[in-house]
Motif scaffolding. Structure first.
Motif, PDB file in Angstrom:
ATOM      1  N   PHE A  44       0.852  -1.196   0.000  1.00 27.49           N
ATOM      2  CA  PHE A  44       0.000   0.000   0.000  1.00 27.49           C
ATOM      3  C   PHE A  44       0.887   1.246   0.000  1.00 27.49           C
ATOM      4  O   PHE A  44       2.105   1.140   0.007  1.00 27.49           O
ATOM      5  CB  PHE A  44      -0.986  -0.017   1.182  1.00 27.49           C
ATOM      6  N   SER A 103      -0.358   5.944   3.464  1.00 25.62           N
ATOM      7  CA  SER A 103      -1.190   5.137   4.352  1.00 25.62           C
ATOM      8  C   SER A 103      -0.356   4.512   5.467  1.00 25.62           C
ATOM      9  O   SER A 103      -0.825   4.357   6.592  1.00 25.62           O
ATOM     10  CB  SER A 103      -1.931   4.054   3.563  1.00 25.62           C
ATOM     11  N   LEU A 155      -1.207   4.886   9.299  1.00 24.05           N
ATOM     12  CA  LEU A 155      -1.430   3.659  10.050  1.00 24.05           C
ATOM     13  C   LEU A 155      -0.490   3.622  11.267  1.00 24.05           C
ATOM     14  O   LEU A 155      -0.850   3.112  12.339  1.00 24.05           O
ATOM     15  CB  LEU A 155      -1.178   2.466   9.121  1.00 24.05           C
ATOM     16  N   LEU A 202      -5.510  -5.602   2.998  1.00 24.03           N
ATOM     17  CA  LEU A 202      -5.657  -4.350   3.750  1.00 24.03           C
ATOM     18  C   LEU A 202      -5.237  -4.580   5.193  1.00 24.03           C
ATOM     19  O   LEU A 202      -5.641  -5.554   5.827  1.00 24.03           O
ATOM     20  CB  LEU A 202      -7.126  -3.917   3.733  1.00 24.03           C
ATOM     21  N   LEU A 203      -4.411  -3.691   5.712  1.00 31.50           N
ATOM     22  CA  LEU A 203      -4.035  -3.785   7.128  1.00 31.50           C
ATOM     23  C   LEU A 203      -4.838  -2.770   7.941  1.00 31.50           C
ATOM     24  O   LEU A 203      -5.128  -1.666   7.478  1.00 31.50           O
ATOM     25  CB  LEU A 203      -2.542  -3.505   7.309  1.00 31.50           C
ATOM     26  N   ALA A 204      -5.186  -3.166   9.169  1.00 32.81           N
ATOM     27  CA  ALA A 204      -5.868  -2.260  10.093  1.00 32.81           C
ATOM     28  C   ALA A 204      -5.218  -2.414  11.458  1.00 32.81           C
ATOM     29  O   ALA A 204      -4.697  -3.465  11.816  1.00 32.81           O
ATOM     30  CB  ALA A 204      -7.352  -2.601  10.172  1.00 32.81           C
ATOM     31  N   LYS A 205      -5.252  -1.325  12.227  1.00 38.18           N
ATOM     32  CA  LYS A 205      -4.638  -1.368  13.555  1.00 38.18           C
ATOM     33  C   LYS A 205      -5.486  -0.556  14.539  1.00 38.18           C
ATOM     34  O   LYS A 205      -5.862   0.558  14.240  1.00 38.18           O
ATOM     35  CB  LYS A 205      -3.233  -0.760  13.494  1.00 38.18           C
ATOM     36  N   MET A 228      -9.807   2.996  15.125  1.00 41.06           N
ATOM     37  CA  MET A 228      -9.051   2.060  14.281  1.00 41.06           C
ATOM     38  C   MET A 228      -8.568   2.757  13.003  1.00 41.06           C
ATOM     39  O   MET A 228      -9.269   3.575  12.442  1.00 41.06           O
ATOM     40  CB  MET A 228      -9.952   0.874  13.914  1.00 41.06           C
ATOM     41  N   LYS A 229      -7.371   2.397  12.585  1.00 41.14           N
ATOM     42  CA  LYS A 229      -6.793   3.008  11.382  1.00 41.14           C
ATOM     43  C   LYS A 229      -6.592   1.959  10.287  1.00 41.14           C
ATOM     44  O   LYS A 229      -6.346   0.789  10.587  1.00 41.14           O
ATOM     45  CB  LYS A 229      -5.465   3.667  11.731  1.00 41.14           C
ATOM     46  N   PHE A 230      -6.630   2.414   9.009  1.00 38.03           N
ATOM     47  CA  PHE A 230      -6.554   1.497   7.884  1.00 38.03           C
ATOM     48  C   PHE A 230      -5.433   1.876   6.929  1.00 38.03           C
ATOM     49  O   PHE A 230      -5.164   3.048   6.732  1.00 38.03           O
ATOM     50  CB  PHE A 230      -7.853   1.521   7.090  1.00 38.03           C
ATOM     51  N   GLY A 231      -4.852   0.859   6.312  1.00 41.04           N
ATOM     52  CA  GLY A 231      -3.811   1.088   5.309  1.00 41.04           C
ATOM     53  C   GLY A 231      -4.421   1.300   3.937  1.00 41.04           C
ATOM     54  O   GLY A 231      -4.127   0.549   3.007  1.00 41.04           O
ATOM     55  N   ALA A 232      -5.272   2.318   3.829  1.00 39.24           N
ATOM     56  CA  ALA A 232      -5.947   2.610   2.555  1.00 39.24           C
ATOM     57  C   ALA A 232      -6.122   4.110   2.418  1.00 39.24           C
ATOM     58  O   ALA A 232      -6.444   4.793   3.399  1.00 39.24           O
ATOM     59  CB  ALA A 232      -7.312   1.924   2.488  1.00 39.24           C
ATOM     60  N   ARG A 233      -5.925   4.634   1.205  1.00 36.01           N
ATOM     61  CA  ARG A 233      -6.011   6.074   0.937  1.00 36.01           C
ATOM     62  C   ARG A 233      -7.434   6.628   0.958  1.00 36.01           C
ATOM     63  O   ARG A 233      -7.625   7.797   1.230  1.00 36.01           O
ATOM     64  CB  ARG A 233      -5.402   6.387  -0.440  1.00 36.01           C
ATOM     65  N   ASN A 234      -8.399   5.775   0.643  1.00 32.77           N
ATOM     66  CA  ASN A 234      -9.751   6.285   0.466  1.00 32.77           C
ATOM     67  C   ASN A 234     -10.657   5.848   1.609  1.00 32.77           C
ATOM     68  O   ASN A 234     -10.970   4.673   1.755  1.00 32.77           O
ATOM     69  CB  ASN A 234     -10.298   5.794  -0.869  1.00 32.77           C
ATOM     70  N   GLN A 235     -11.038   6.818   2.425  1.00 29.74           N
ATOM     71  CA  GLN A 235     -11.884   6.538   3.572  1.00 29.74           C
ATOM     72  C   GLN A 235     -12.951   7.619   3.658  1.00 29.74           C
ATOM     73  O   GLN A 235     -12.698   8.708   4.123  1.00 29.74           O
ATOM     74  CB  GLN A 235     -11.035   6.492   4.846  1.00 29.74           C
ATOM     75  N   LEU A 236     -14.141   7.273   3.185  1.00 31.21           N
ATOM     76  CA  LEU A 236     -15.247   8.207   3.195  1.00 31.21           C
ATOM     77  C   LEU A 236     -16.252   7.769   4.249  1.00 31.21           C
ATOM     78  O   LEU A 236     -16.203   6.636   4.736  1.00 31.21           O
ATOM     79  CB  LEU A 236     -15.911   8.221   1.806  1.00 31.21           C
ATOM     80  N   GLN A 268     -18.225   3.451   7.478  1.00 30.63           N
ATOM     81  CA  GLN A 268     -17.042   3.930   6.774  1.00 30.63           C
ATOM     82  C   GLN A 268     -16.929   3.170   5.462  1.00 30.63           C
ATOM     83  O   GLN A 268     -17.202   1.962   5.398  1.00 30.63           O
ATOM     84  CB  GLN A 268     -15.798   3.693   7.619  1.00 30.63           C
ATOM     85  N   VAL A 269     -16.532   3.889   4.436  1.00 28.81           N
ATOM     86  CA  VAL A 269     -16.388   3.313   3.108  1.00 28.81           C
ATOM     87  C   VAL A 269     -14.898   3.334   2.781  1.00 28.81           C
ATOM     88  O   VAL A 269     -14.301   4.407   2.710  1.00 28.81           O
ATOM     89  CB  VAL A 269     -17.172   4.159   2.081  1.00 28.81           C
ATOM     90  N   ILE A 270     -14.297   2.156   2.613  1.00 29.92           N
ATOM     91  CA  ILE A 270     -12.843   2.059   2.455  1.00 29.92           C
ATOM     92  C   ILE A 270     -12.500   1.456   1.096  1.00 29.92           C
ATOM     93  O   ILE A 270     -13.023   0.405   0.726  1.00 29.92           O
ATOM     94  CB  ILE A 270     -12.248   1.178   3.585  1.00 29.92           C
ATOM     95  N   LEU A 285     -15.026  -1.686   0.612  1.00 32.61           N
ATOM     96  CA  LEU A 285     -15.159  -2.349   1.911  1.00 32.61           C
ATOM     97  C   LEU A 285     -15.909  -1.437   2.868  1.00 32.61           C
ATOM     98  O   LEU A 285     -15.583  -0.263   2.994  1.00 32.61           O
ATOM     99  CB  LEU A 285     -13.764  -2.639   2.484  1.00 32.61           C
ATOM    100  N   LEU A 286     -16.901  -1.992   3.542  1.00 32.26           N
ATOM    101  CA  LEU A 286     -17.604  -1.223   4.575  1.00 32.26           C
ATOM    102  C   LEU A 286     -17.095  -1.610   5.959  1.00 32.26           C
ATOM    103  O   LEU A 286     -16.764  -2.762   6.218  1.00 32.26           O
ATOM    104  CB  LEU A 286     -19.106  -1.469   4.488  1.00 32.26           C
ATOM    105  N   ALA A 287     -17.060  -0.624   6.845  1.00 30.99           N
ATOM    106  CA  ALA A 287     -16.683  -0.870   8.237  1.00 30.99           C
ATOM    107  C   ALA A 287     -17.626  -0.081   9.126  1.00 30.99           C
ATOM    108  O   ALA A 287     -18.160   0.953   8.733  1.00 30.99           O
ATOM    109  CB  ALA A 287     -15.245  -0.436   8.490  1.00 30.99           C
TER     110      ALA A 287
END
Lengths: 68, 68, 68, 68, 68, 68
Positions: free
Chosen positions: A39, A43, A47, B65-68, C1-9, C56-58, D65-67
């Motif tokens: 990634f 990010s 993260l 995808l990683l999450a923390k 919580m945090k995600f390794g992704a650029r798009n988080q709506l 959240q939309v990832i 992905l939804l969260a």
């Protein structure tokens, strides 16, 4: 937090390699096996993970390929 | 056969659910954990797997995808 | 919580359609626009969302296609 | 032109970062929010976009992905 | 229209199968070979394709797996 | 070996470009057309391909976008 994905494993960050835009993070799964994620460096910064941190590994089922 | 993908796990087919176009296959990983794959019924037929069969589970690192 | 992704709506669940294996969830983004996600009914059950819920939309940046 | 994808947003190119093979393009959505796309420098050249250009942002629903 | 994707093939719609939420469209590539795409019925309706129609087949390079 | 994917083409490696983490491999399809795959240098090393090698090109149908 809950996710709309079938595959949710846990592991520890074993290694982080950085490129110019992307990074490649190797995860040691609990209790065995490894997985890797690629990634963006942006990010990675958000993260905020480092070697040894516990992370969740999430993969949507549509992105899993079976072979036999 | 070799694959251009970082994530290659092995497991056994634990369950197969069929929809109208797609199927959802649950894999018991060796030694622990489960993963699921969603793909077309046409590919299921070609793959020819049944409960108990050993399969390879392949995921490209960009789809993890990683999450923390 | 945090995600390794650029798009988080963020948005609200506007509609849920169910198939035999999969579901299609429509999200009304804040403040405007809609997005849709397709995933398994099993994950829908785990996620436990209903119309009106905030989600959240990832999306990983590698899964975003640009056109001009 | 029409696309077989549920998610089609519009926005303007806000930033382009280049790596050795890939680029990362940040889009300011209309009216609010940002999204990012990662793809090859070869495709960037073909696409011929620069800062300020209007672009379409396309994402298949299976990649969302939804969260909660 | 131009796309930020390395793989852009052309072909004709050879078959459309419909499920409850998704459809599976088979494309006869020019001059040989076939490819299939799975997406929502909603997108199929918007796309408005029928058997024999010429379509573009777009795949991001990160979604292509090589095996040897 | 068999795969749970609708799209399985064959071709020859035409070019390999290397970045810091990733590589981009161009495949000349048989009999016409080209496709490209992006994956990690680690996987490239494991795959052990060089220019002229015959490879299989695998794409899950959910990752194929149609446009008209």
């Amino acid at each position: 937090m809950k996710f709309g994905a079938r595959n949710q494993l846990t592991g520890k960050v074993a290694a982080i390699k950085k490129g110019m835009l992307m990074c490649q993070v190797k995860i040691e799964l609990d209790p065995k096996g490894t997985m890797s994620s690629v990634f963006t460096l942006d990010s990675l910064k958000e993260l905020g993970i480092k070697k040894g941190d516990k992370v969740q590994v999430i993969v949507k089922a549509v992105n899993v390929l079976l072979a036999k």
